[in-house]
Design a protein around this motif. Structure first.
Motif, PDB file in Angstrom:
ATOM      1  N   GLY A  68       4.411  44.097 -58.693  1.00  0.00           N
ATOM      2  CA  GLY A  68       5.149  42.874 -58.963  1.00  0.00           C
ATOM      3  C   GLY A  68       4.248  41.818 -59.567  1.00  0.00           C
ATOM      4  N   ALA A  69       4.859  40.842 -60.222  1.00  0.00           N
ATOM      5  CA  ALA A  69       4.089  39.743 -60.814  1.00  0.00           C
ATOM      6  C   ALA A  69       3.413  38.903 -59.738  1.00  0.00           C
ATOM      7  N   SER A  70       4.074  38.749 -58.582  1.00  0.00           N
ATOM      8  CA  SER A  70       3.480  38.031 -57.457  1.00  0.00           C
ATOM      9  C   SER A  70       4.207  38.417 -56.178  1.00  0.00           C
ATOM     10  N   GLU A  71       3.495  38.360 -55.070  1.00  0.00           N
ATOM     11  CA  GLU A  71       4.082  38.758 -53.790  1.00  0.00           C
ATOM     12  C   GLU A  71       5.277  37.884 -53.427  1.00  0.00           C
ATOM     13  N   ALA A  72       5.164  36.581 -53.598  1.00  0.00           N
ATOM     14  CA  ALA A  72       6.266  35.677 -53.237  1.00  0.00           C
ATOM     15  C   ALA A  72       7.335  35.595 -54.320  1.00  0.00           C
ATOM     16  N   GLY A  73       6.975  35.907 -55.550  1.00  0.00           N
ATOM     17  CA  GLY A  73       7.899  35.726 -56.667  1.00  0.00           C
ATOM     18  C   GLY A  73       8.816  36.903 -56.941  1.00  0.00           C
ATOM     19  N   VAL A  74       8.433  38.100 -56.523  1.00  0.00           N
ATOM     20  CA  VAL A  74       9.271  39.290 -56.699  1.00  0.00           C
ATOM     21  C   VAL A  74       9.921  39.582 -55.357  1.00  0.00           C
ATOM     22  N   VAL A  75      11.240  39.376 -55.292  1.00  0.00           N
ATOM     23  CA  VAL A  75      11.993  39.547 -54.054  1.00  0.00           C
ATOM     24  C   VAL A  75      12.970  40.693 -54.252  1.00  0.00           C
ATOM     25  N   ILE A  76      12.865  41.711 -53.403  1.00  0.00           N
ATOM     26  CA  ILE A  76      13.748  42.873 -53.464  1.00  0.00           C
ATOM     27  C   ILE A  76      14.571  42.881 -52.187  1.00  0.00           C
ATOM     28  N   ASN A  77      15.870  42.732 -52.316  1.00  0.00           N
ATOM     29  CA  ASN A  77      16.764  42.755 -51.160  1.00  0.00           C
ATOM     30  C   ASN A  77      17.073  44.187 -50.772  1.00  0.00           C
ATOM     31  N   ILE A  78      16.878  44.496 -49.502  1.00  0.00           N
ATOM     32  CA  ILE A  78      17.129  45.839 -49.001  1.00  0.00           C
ATOM     33  C   ILE A  78      18.636  46.065 -48.928  1.00  0.00           C
ATOM     34  N   PRO A  79      19.131  47.223 -49.412  1.00  0.00           N
ATOM     35  CA  PRO A  79      20.579  47.486 -49.360  1.00  0.00           C
ATOM     36  C   PRO A  79      21.073  47.640 -47.924  1.00  0.00           C
ATOM     37  N   ALA A  80      22.379  47.621 -47.749  1.00  0.00           N
ATOM     38  CA  ALA A  80      22.990  47.699 -46.414  1.00  0.00           C
ATOM     39  C   ALA A  80      22.795  49.057 -45.757  1.00  0.00           C
ATOM     40  N   ALA A  81      22.554  50.108 -46.532  1.00  0.00           N
ATOM     41  CA  ALA A  81      22.383  51.455 -45.969  1.00  0.00           C
ATOM     42  C   ALA A  81      21.143  52.106 -46.571  1.00  0.00           C
ATOM     43  N   GLY A  82      20.550  53.048 -45.848  1.00  0.00           N
ATOM     44  CA  GLY A  82      19.366  53.755 -46.325  1.00  0.00           C
ATOM     45  C   GLY A  82      18.110  52.943 -46.077  1.00  0.00           C
ATOM     46  N   TYR A  83      16.983  53.453 -46.539  1.00  0.00           N
ATOM     47  CA  TYR A  83      15.720  52.738 -46.447  1.00  0.00           C
ATOM     48  C   TYR A  83      15.664  51.685 -47.544  1.00  0.00           C
ATOM     49  N   GLY A  84      14.747  50.740 -47.395  1.00  0.00           N
ATOM     50  CA  GLY A  84      14.461  49.856 -48.520  1.00  0.00           C
ATOM     51  C   GLY A  84      13.767  50.657 -49.619  1.00  0.00           C
ATOM     52  N   MET A  85      12.665  51.320 -49.220  1.00  0.00           N
ATOM     53  CA  MET A  85      11.929  52.198 -50.127  1.00  0.00           C
ATOM     54  C   MET A  85      11.584  53.472 -49.373  1.00  0.00           C
ATOM     55  N   SER A  86      11.775  54.611 -50.026  1.00  0.00           N
ATOM     56  CA  SER A  86      11.427  55.904 -49.465  1.00  0.00           C
ATOM     57  C   SER A  86      10.356  56.520 -50.357  1.00  0.00           C
ATOM     58  N   LEU A  87       9.180  56.769 -49.785  1.00  0.00           N
ATOM     59  CA  LEU A  87       8.049  57.281 -50.551  1.00  0.00           C
ATOM     60  C   LEU A  87       7.843  58.744 -50.223  1.00  0.00           C
ATOM     61  N   LYS A  88       7.859  59.584 -51.270  1.00  0.00           N
ATOM     62  CA  LYS A  88       7.818  61.036 -51.081  1.00  0.00           C
ATOM     63  C   LYS A  88       6.955  61.716 -52.136  1.00  0.00           C
ATOM     64  N   ALA A  89       5.737  61.215 -52.358  1.00  0.00           N
ATOM     65  CA  ALA A  89       4.865  61.820 -53.367  1.00  0.00           C
ATOM     66  C   ALA A  89       3.430  61.384 -53.132  1.00  0.00           C
ATOM     67  N   SER A  90       2.519  62.082 -53.741  1.00  0.00           N
ATOM     68  CA  SER A  90       1.118  61.678 -53.750  1.00  0.00           C
ATOM     69  C   SER A  90       0.887  60.648 -54.843  1.00  0.00           C
ATOM     70  N   ASP A  91      -0.208  59.931 -54.720  1.00  0.00           N
ATOM     71  CA  ASP A  91      -0.680  59.004 -55.762  1.00  0.00           C
ATOM     72  C   ASP A  91       0.313  57.884 -56.063  1.00  0.00           C
ATOM     73  N   ILE A  92       0.703  57.159 -55.024  1.00  0.00           N
ATOM     74  CA  ILE A  92       1.592  56.002 -55.162  1.00  0.00           C
ATOM     75  C   ILE A  92       0.798  54.749 -54.831  1.00  0.00           C
ATOM     76  N   LEU A  93       0.961  53.724 -55.669  1.00  0.00           N
ATOM     77  CA  LEU A  93       0.405  52.399 -55.418  1.00  0.00           C
ATOM     78  C   LEU A  93       1.545  51.390 -55.511  1.00  0.00           C
ATOM     79  N   LEU A  94       1.762  50.634 -54.445  1.00  0.00           N
ATOM     80  CA  LEU A  94       2.764  49.565 -54.420  1.00  0.00           C
ATOM     81  C   LEU A  94       2.051  48.257 -54.125  1.00  0.00           C
ATOM     82  N   GLU A  95       2.391  47.194 -54.887  1.00  0.00           N
ATOM     83  CA  GLU A  95       1.714  45.923 -54.659  1.00  0.00           C
ATOM     84  C   GLU A  95       2.525  44.739 -55.178  1.00  0.00           C
ATOM     85  N   ASN A  96       2.292  43.593 -54.531  1.00  0.00           N
ATOM     86  CA  ASN A  96       2.760  42.289 -54.995  1.00  0.00           C
ATOM     87  C   ASN A  96       4.277  42.132 -55.040  1.00  0.00           C
TER      88      ASN A  96
END
Length: 167
Positions: A68-96
């Motif tokens: 993301g461009a910035s931690e406070a500036g990129v806001v992702i609303n979690i949906p009503a069902a399921g996970y917010g994010m599901s990670l299922k692979a090698s070599d993932i980088l998530l930030e900001n």
């Protein structure tokens, strides 16, 4: 000797594959979901500041960087069902970025599971400068079956159950 280095150099070029692409959200793809679907392995998705409302779980099942461009500036609303994010692979980088909880959702905001890839799990998961806020029911950051896990500057607020981080 020169032939050996020439052959080695050519073999090295053949194994590196295509260059990774950078996909910009919303400029190149209107949504984070569309960018993830369009991305190839080892691509980078950059997200401009703004609020994003995915319709369902953001599933990352290939090597990707999502920044993301910035931690406070990129806001992702979690949906009503399921996970917010599901990670299922090698070599993932998530930030900001910030994930905002949904009180109706009983699942983990970020769920990383390599347990379906036994015996070794997945490798190389890095999360940094991520905030989970707002009402959510489960542990903010949930990690299972990952090797080489790097966590830095994570914040989890507002959970009514679970832990901030669970490994």
């Amino acid at each position: 000797m020169k032939k050996f280095f020439l052959v080695f150099g050519l073999l090295g070029l053949g194994t590196t594959g295509a260059l990774a692409a950078t996909i910009n959200v919303p400029a190149d793809h209107g949504t984070i979901e569309a960018a993830i679907a369009a991305a190839g392995p080892f691509d980078t998705i950059t997200i401009d500041n703004g609020t994003y409302n995915p319709a369902s779980t953001l599933t990352i099942d290939k090597a990707l960087t999502i920044s993301g461009a910035s931690e406070a500036g990129v806001v992702i609303n979690i949906p009503a069902a399921g996970y917010g994010m599901s990670l299922k692979a090698s070599d993932i980088l998530l930030e900001n970025f910030t994930l905002v909880g949904n009180a109706a959702n009983g699942n983990f905001p970020i769920h990383a599971s390599g347990t379906t890839n036994l015996p070794g799990g997945f490798d190389n998961l890095t999360l940094q400068y991520i905030t989970i806020q707002g009402s959510h029911v489960r542990t903010g950051f949930d990690f299972n079956g990952y090797n080489q896990l790097v966590l830095s500057h994570l914040t989890s607020n507002g959970a009514s159950g679970g832990n901030g981080v669970q490994i």
